[in-house]
Design a protein around this motif. Structure first.
Motif, PDB file in Angstrom:
ATOM      1  N   PHE A 149       0.819  -1.212   0.000  1.00 58.89           N
ATOM      2  CA  PHE A 149       0.000   0.000   0.000  1.00 58.89           C
ATOM      3  C   PHE A 149       0.853   1.262   0.000  1.00 58.89           C
ATOM      4  CE2 PHE A 149      -3.436  -2.858   1.053  1.00 58.89           C
ATOM      5  CZ  PHE A 149      -4.435  -2.331   0.272  1.00 58.89           C
ATOM      6  N   MET A 150       2.009   1.186   0.696  1.00 62.23           N
ATOM      7  CA  MET A 150       2.884   2.354   0.700  1.00 62.23           C
ATOM      8  C   MET A 150       3.360   2.685  -0.705  1.00 62.23           C
ATOM      9  SD  MET A 150       5.220   1.965   4.065  1.00 62.23           S
ATOM     10  CE  MET A 150       6.294   3.333   3.751  1.00 62.23           C
TER      11      MET A 150
ATOM     12  N   SER B  73       1.934   1.723  -3.602  1.00 58.98           N
ATOM     13  CA  SER B  73       0.873   2.044  -4.561  1.00 58.98           C
ATOM     14  C   SER B  73       0.090   3.303  -4.188  1.00 58.98           C
ATOM     15  CB  SER B  73      -0.080   0.861  -4.700  1.00 58.98           C
ATOM     16  OG  SER B  73      -0.719   0.641  -3.475  1.00 58.98           O
ATOM     17  N   THR B  74       0.347   3.799  -2.993  1.00 64.58           N
ATOM     18  CA  THR B  74      -0.409   4.966  -2.541  1.00 64.58           C
ATOM     19  C   THR B  74      -0.045   6.213  -3.320  1.00 64.58           C
ATOM     20  OG1 THR B  74      -0.911   4.330  -0.287  1.00 64.58           O
ATOM     21  CG2 THR B  74      -0.492   6.641  -0.655  1.00 64.58           C
ATOM     22  N   THR B  75      -1.052   6.943  -3.733  1.00 66.36           N
ATOM     23  CA  THR B  75      -0.828   8.325  -4.123  1.00 66.36           C
ATOM     24  C   THR B  75      -1.651   9.142  -3.152  1.00 66.36           C
ATOM     25  OG1 THR B  75      -2.632   8.052  -5.664  1.00 66.36           O
ATOM     26  CG2 THR B  75      -0.408   7.961  -6.568  1.00 66.36           C
ATOM     27  N   MET B  76      -0.980   9.905  -2.366  1.00 63.48           N
ATOM     28  CA  MET B  76      -1.705  10.734  -1.404  1.00 63.48           C
ATOM     29  C   MET B  76      -2.612  11.677  -2.183  1.00 63.48           C
ATOM     30  SD  MET B  76      -0.679  10.550   1.892  1.00 63.48           S
ATOM     31  CE  MET B  76       0.622   9.761   2.806  1.00 63.48           C
ATOM     32  N   LYS B  77      -3.759  11.892  -1.690  1.00 59.60           N
ATOM     33  CA  LYS B  77      -4.657  12.838  -2.314  1.00 59.60           C
ATOM     34  C   LYS B  77      -3.914  14.163  -2.443  1.00 59.60           C
ATOM     35  CE  LYS B  77      -9.602  13.137  -1.983  1.00 59.60           C
ATOM     36  NZ  LYS B  77     -10.724  13.312  -1.094  1.00 59.60           N
ATOM     37  N   GLU B  78      -3.834  14.658  -3.684  1.00 57.79           N
ATOM     38  CA  GLU B  78      -2.950  15.805  -3.912  1.00 57.79           C
ATOM     39  C   GLU B  78      -3.417  17.020  -3.131  1.00 57.79           C
ATOM     40  OE1 GLU B  78      -4.868  15.380  -7.197  1.00 57.79           O
ATOM     41  OE2 GLU B  78      -4.113  13.336  -7.223  1.00 57.79           O
TER      42      GLU B  78
ATOM     43  N   ILE C 137      -1.926   8.492 -17.525  1.00 55.39           N
ATOM     44  CA  ILE C 137      -0.853   9.481 -17.528  1.00 55.39           C
ATOM     45  C   ILE C 137       0.400   8.856 -16.938  1.00 55.39           C
ATOM     46  CG2 ILE C 137      -0.103  11.756 -16.762  1.00 55.39           C
ATOM     47  CD1 ILE C 137      -2.880  12.604 -16.468  1.00 55.39           C
TER      48      ILE C 137
ATOM     49  N   LYS D  38       3.822  10.746 -13.040  1.00 56.44           N
ATOM     50  CA  LYS D  38       2.926  11.632 -12.302  1.00 56.44           C
ATOM     51  C   LYS D  38       3.616  12.831 -11.671  1.00 56.44           C
ATOM     52  CE  LYS D  38      -1.131   9.084 -11.059  1.00 56.44           C
ATOM     53  NZ  LYS D  38      -1.820   8.352 -10.015  1.00 56.44           N
TER      54      LYS D  38
ATOM     55  N   TYR E  50      -2.042  19.896 -11.651  1.00 58.34           N
ATOM     56  CA  TYR E  50      -3.487  19.746 -11.784  1.00 58.34           C
ATOM     57  C   TYR E  50      -4.220  21.077 -11.684  1.00 58.34           C
ATOM     58  CZ  TYR E  50      -2.444  14.842 -11.086  1.00 58.34           C
ATOM     59  OH  TYR E  50      -1.933  13.586 -11.210  1.00 58.34           O
TER      60      TYR E  50
ATOM     61  N   LEU F 258      -6.251  18.791 -16.739  1.00 58.00           N
ATOM     62  CA  LEU F 258      -7.440  19.587 -16.470  1.00 58.00           C
ATOM     63  C   LEU F 258      -8.532  18.671 -15.946  1.00 58.00           C
ATOM     64  CD1 LEU F 258      -7.543  21.763 -19.718  1.00 58.00           C
ATOM     65  CD2 LEU F 258      -6.241  22.149 -17.641  1.00 58.00           C
ATOM     66  N   LYS F 259      -8.834  18.819 -14.679  1.00 56.46           N
ATOM     67  CA  LYS F 259      -9.933  18.047 -14.114  1.00 56.46           C
ATOM     68  C   LYS F 259     -11.143  18.959 -14.080  1.00 56.46           C
ATOM     69  CE  LYS F 259      -7.202  14.892 -11.328  1.00 56.46           C
ATOM     70  NZ  LYS F 259      -7.662  13.531 -11.507  1.00 56.46           N
ATOM     71  N   ILE F 260     -12.019  18.735 -15.024  1.00 55.32           N
ATOM     72  CA  ILE F 260     -13.138  19.651 -15.210  1.00 55.32           C
ATOM     73  C   ILE F 260     -14.444  18.896 -15.117  1.00 55.32           C
ATOM     74  CG2 ILE F 260     -14.164  21.341 -16.778  1.00 55.32           C
ATOM     75  CD1 ILE F 260     -11.393  21.674 -18.026  1.00 55.32           C
TER      76      ILE F 260
ATOM     77  N   SER G  71      -8.647  15.349 -18.312  1.00 57.15           N
ATOM     78  CA  SER G  71      -8.825  14.211 -17.424  1.00 57.15           C
ATOM     79  C   SER G  71     -10.226  13.619 -17.592  1.00 57.15           C
ATOM     80  CB  SER G  71      -8.620  14.664 -15.985  1.00 57.15           C
ATOM     81  OG  SER G  71      -8.437  13.562 -15.174  1.00 57.15           O
TER      82      SER G  71
END
Lengths: 213, 156
Positions: free
Chosen positions: B31-32, B34-39, B57, B60, B65, B120-122, B149
Motif C-alpha cells: 500500500f505504501m 501504490s499509494t498516491t496521497m490525495k494531492e 498518464i 505523475k 493539476y 485539467l480536471k473539469i 482528465s
C-alpha cells in the motif's frame, strides 16, 4: 534453536503496530488511475493572426452549439456518426472531390526538398515510408476543425474530442496492423513516426466565438 | 512418529504469531508503494466525463493539476455557485494562472520543464466559456501539453 528455550520478547504487538500503519495507508490511498485525453495546445499567436488558407474540401467542420447539438459540415448529426465520418474524410477511399485531398508521399518529399531549408527529419521519415510501405502511400491534407460555443457543456465537447481522437487512433491502429501486424502502441519509434506522419492529429480549434445556431 | 507424539503430549505450544508482522508488513509495503496521497483538498465538486480513448498518464511527478467546477457545499457561501478554478489548495482567478504555471515550473528540474503536463480536471457540466479562457491562459503561459482528465471506459 534458542527460540524454543528462552522466552522471547513478545512479537505479537508488532502486528498491531504494522496494522496501524497499514490502516493509515489504506485510508489515505486513492487508487484512482489518472487517465485522460492528451492534447497539445497551439502556441500563442505571435504578431497579427494570419488566416491560413486551406482548401474548403480539406477542412472538416464540426460545430457544437450552446444546446449541445452537433453539426458535421453544417448538418445536424449524431455524435456517434463522427468517428465514421472522420475516418472517411481522412482516407477518402472513393476520391470524392468534397473530401480531403490525398498527396502521394513522393510529392510530399519533393515539396520538402524544394524548400529553402528542408526539414531533414521529415525527409528521413518520408524515405522510411517509401522504403517500408512503397511509393503508393498517400498523405491526407485534411484537418478537422472543431468549433464550440461558450455555452457548450464541457462533457459534450470532450465526447466529440474523444470521437475525433478515436477515429485517428483507429486509423493508426489499422495501418499498424496491416503493415506490421501490431498495434500502434507496440511499434518502435521509427514505425510510430511513419504512422503519425501519415495520420497526424490534425485537429484545429477555432478561437472562441458565439455561434447563433 | 514416536518423536511426534511425544512432543504433542506435553504442553501444546501456541501457534507462533511471529510471522504475522511479516505478512502485515508485506501488505503495508504494497500500500505504501501504490499509494498516491490525495494531492489536494477539493474545494470544487467534479464529476469527470467519460472517454473511451483516455490513456493513463505516465510520470505523475511531472503533472500539475487544475480543477474546474462549482464550489463545494461548504464554499458556496464564499464563492457562489458558478464554476470556479482551483489551483493547488486555493480558488484562483484566471489572471493567477500564468503566475501559477511559473511556480509549478520552479518546483521541477529545468530539464523536466518541457515534459510537464497540465491535467485539467473539469466537471462535465461546466460551460466551455471558462474552459476556453483557461486554455487561452495556458497557451500564453506556454503550457501547451494538456490532458483532459476523464474516466476510462471500455468501448461500447
Amino acid at each position: 534453536m534458542a527460540r524454543r528455550k528462552t522466552p522471547e520478547v513478545n512479537a505479537g504487538s508488532m502486528a498491531d503496530i504494522a496494522f496501524l500503519l497499514l490502516i493509515f495507508f489504506l485510508v489515505t490511498t486513492t487508487m484512482d488511475v489518472d487517465s485522460g485525453i492528451m492534447r497539445k495546445l497551439p502556441p500563442p499567436p505571435q504578431g497579427p493572426i494570419e488566416d491560413i488558407k486551406l482548401n474548403k474540401r480539406n477542412v472538416f467542420v464540426i460545430l457544437i452549439n450552446k444546446d449541445n447539438q452537433v453539426a458535421i459540415s453544417g448538418q445536424l448529426s449524431d455524435v456517434g456518426d463522427i468517428r465514421e465520418r472522420v475516418v472517411e474524410f481522412f482516407t477518402n477511399p472513393t476520391n470524392n472531390p468534397d473530401l480531403s485531398e490525398q498527396i502521394p508521399v513522393l510529392d510530399k518529399k519533393d515539396n520538402e526538398l524544394s524548400k529553402d531549408n528542408p526539414d531533414l527529419d521529415k525527409i528521413q521519415i518520408y524515405d522510411n515510408i517509401i522504403e517500408q510501405l512503397g511509393t503508393f502511400v498517400n498523405i491526407t491534407k485534411g484537418v478537422v476543425s472543431l468549433q464550440n460555443d461558450r455555452g457548450t457543456a464541457y462533457g459534450k465537447y470532450l465526447e466529440v474530442q474523444n470521437e475525433i481522437v478515436g477515429a485517428i487512433n483507429d486509423l493508426r491502429d489499422d495501418l499498424a496492423k496491416q503493415t506490421w501486424g501490431k498495434e500502434f502502441k507496440d511499434l518502435n519509434e521509427e514505425q510510430q513516426d511513419i504512422v503519425t506522419t501519415i495520420y497526424p492529429f490534425a485537429i484545429s480549434e477555432a478561437e472562441p466565438r458565439s455561434l447563433a445556431n | 512418529m514416536a518423536k511426534f507424539s511425544k512432543k504433542s503430549k506435553g504442553d501444546s505450544p501456541a501457534i507462533s504469531t511471529a510471522s504475522l508482522p511479516d505478512i502485515i508488513f508485506m501488505l503495508l509495503f504494497f500500500f505504501m508503494v501504490s499509494t498516491t496521497m490525495k494531492e489536494v483538498e477539493y474545494k470544487v465538486t467534479i464529476k469527470l466525463p467519460e472517454a473511451s480513448e483516455a490513456k493513463k498518464i505516465e510520470n505523475k511527478s511531472l503533472v500539475s493539476y487544475i480543477y474546474v467546477g462549482p464550489p463545494n457545499k461548504s464554499w458556496t457561501a464564499q464563492y457562489g455557485t458558478k464554476p470556479v478554478i482551483q489551483l493547488n489548495d486555493q480558488i484562483a482567478k484566471l489572471e493567477n494562472i500564468q503566475q501559477w504555471v511559473e511556480e509549478e515550473r520552479g518546483q521541477r528540474d529545468e530539464v523536466d520543464v518541457p515534459k510537464m503536463t497540465y491535467s485539467l480536471k473539469i466537471d462535465e457540466e461546466v460551460d466551455m466559456g471558462i474552459v476556453t479562457d483557461l486554455k487561452q491562459e495556458l497557451r500564453f503561459a506556454q503550457a501547451l501539453k494538456i490532458n483532459y482528465s476523464s474516466k476510462r471506459i471500455t468501448q461500447k
